[in-house]
Scaffold this active site. Structure first.
Site, PDB file in Angstrom:
ATOM      1  N   HIS A   8       0.820  -1.115   0.076  1.00 18.69           N
ATOM      2  CA  HIS A   8       0.188  -0.078  -0.063  1.00 18.69           C
ATOM      3  C   HIS A   8       0.809   1.168   0.063  1.00 18.69           C
ATOM      4  CE1 HIS A   8      -3.408  -2.539   1.812  1.00 18.69           C
ATOM      5  NE2 HIS A   8      -3.782  -2.261   0.573  1.00 18.69           N
ATOM      6  N   GLY A  55      -2.352  -1.938  -7.921  1.00 11.74           N
ATOM      7  CA  GLY A  55      -3.584  -2.375  -7.206  1.00 11.74           C
ATOM      8  C   GLY A  55      -4.982  -1.898  -7.671  1.00 11.74           C
ATOM      9  N   ASP A  60      -3.966  -6.065  -8.198  1.00 16.99           N
ATOM     10  CA  ASP A  60      -4.332  -7.046  -7.018  1.00 16.99           C
ATOM     11  C   ASP A  60      -4.934  -8.408  -7.642  1.00 16.99           C
ATOM     12  OD1 ASP A  60      -3.044  -5.769  -5.354  1.00 16.99           O
ATOM     13  OD2 ASP A  60      -5.082  -4.734  -4.843  1.00 16.99           O
ATOM     14  N   ASP A  80      -1.349  -1.648   4.687  1.00 17.78           N
ATOM     15  CA  ASP A  80      -1.488  -0.414   5.793  1.00 17.78           C
ATOM     16  C   ASP A  80      -2.826  -0.835   6.667  1.00 17.78           C
ATOM     17  OD1 ASP A  80      -1.861   1.804   7.075  1.00 17.78           O
ATOM     18  OD2 ASP A  80      -1.559   3.134   5.206  1.00 17.78           O
ATOM     19  N   HIS A  87      -9.995  -0.143  -2.759  1.00 18.18           N
ATOM     20  CA  HIS A  87     -10.094  -1.217  -3.711  1.00 18.18           C
ATOM     21  C   HIS A  87     -10.000  -2.411  -2.807  1.00 18.18           C
ATOM     22  CE1 HIS A  87      -5.710  -0.484  -3.247  1.00 18.18           C
ATOM     23  NE2 HIS A  87      -5.388  -1.785  -3.806  1.00 18.18           N
ATOM     24  N   ASP A  90     -10.939  -5.988  -3.675  1.00 15.26           N
ATOM     25  CA  ASP A  90      -9.907  -6.789  -4.558  1.00 15.26           C
ATOM     26  C   ASP A  90      -8.698  -7.176  -3.493  1.00 15.26           C
ATOM     27  OD1 ASP A  90     -11.237  -5.941  -6.669  1.00 15.26           O
ATOM     28  OD2 ASP A  90      -9.795  -4.172  -6.879  1.00 15.26           O
ATOM     29  N   ARG A  96      -8.044 -14.208   0.084  1.00 18.90           N
ATOM     30  CA  ARG A  96      -9.232 -15.228  -0.031  1.00 18.90           C
ATOM     31  C   ARG A  96      -8.470 -16.369  -0.910  1.00 18.90           C
ATOM     32  NH1 ARG A  96     -12.710 -17.202  -3.200  1.00 18.90           N
ATOM     33  NH2 ARG A  96     -12.877 -15.353  -4.546  1.00 18.90           N
TER      34      ARG A  96
END
Length: 131
Positions: A8, A55, A60, A80, A87, A90, A96
């Site tokens: 981030h 990202g 991502d 962060d 996002h 995402d 996951r």
């Protein structure tokens, strides 16, 4: 190994410092990164990095697709936790997918150092452990 590097905005300098410190180890692997993070790492270290989109623009998700296709071995993602991310869905999907496909994911400097040292020592070949 195929390693994804993500950070981030407020963590980008941390991941650059990490990659500078571990350039000798990282250069032995195939590296991927989201756009800006990859550019900053490459500029600072000279490491060859395949760069995806940034990202928020889908990077991502591109890394997540590699995970789903069994084409990623480790994700180092300096998150962060104190700043809302536009996002976030995402990011959650990437995490996951790492869980679903059993891809090691570290989200901070401490975890990244443990992983990179284990990788260097030869203790980190988790795919062989699954056989």
């Amino acid at each position: 190994m195929k390693i994804a590097l993500i950070a981030h905005d407020k963590k980008k300098q941390d991941i650059v410092n990490f990659t500078i410190a571990y350039t000798e180890i990282l250069k032995q692997h195939t590296l991927f990164a989201t756009g800006t993070t990859g550019k900053r790492i490459s500029d600072a270290t000279g490491l060859e990095i395949h760069r995806f989109q940034s990202g928020p623009l889908g990077g991502d998700q591109q890394i997540g697709a590699r995970i789903a296709d069994n084409e990623m071995d480790l994700v180092i993602f300096f998150r962060d936790p104190l700043t809302a991310q536009p996002h976030e869905p995402d990011i959650s999907a990437l995490m996951r997918l790492s869980d679903v496909y059993q891809i090691p994911l570290v989200t901070n400097l401490g975890g990244a150092e443990v992983m990179i040292r284990a990788l260097d020592a030869g203790f980190f070949d988790w795919r062989k452990l699954q056989d």
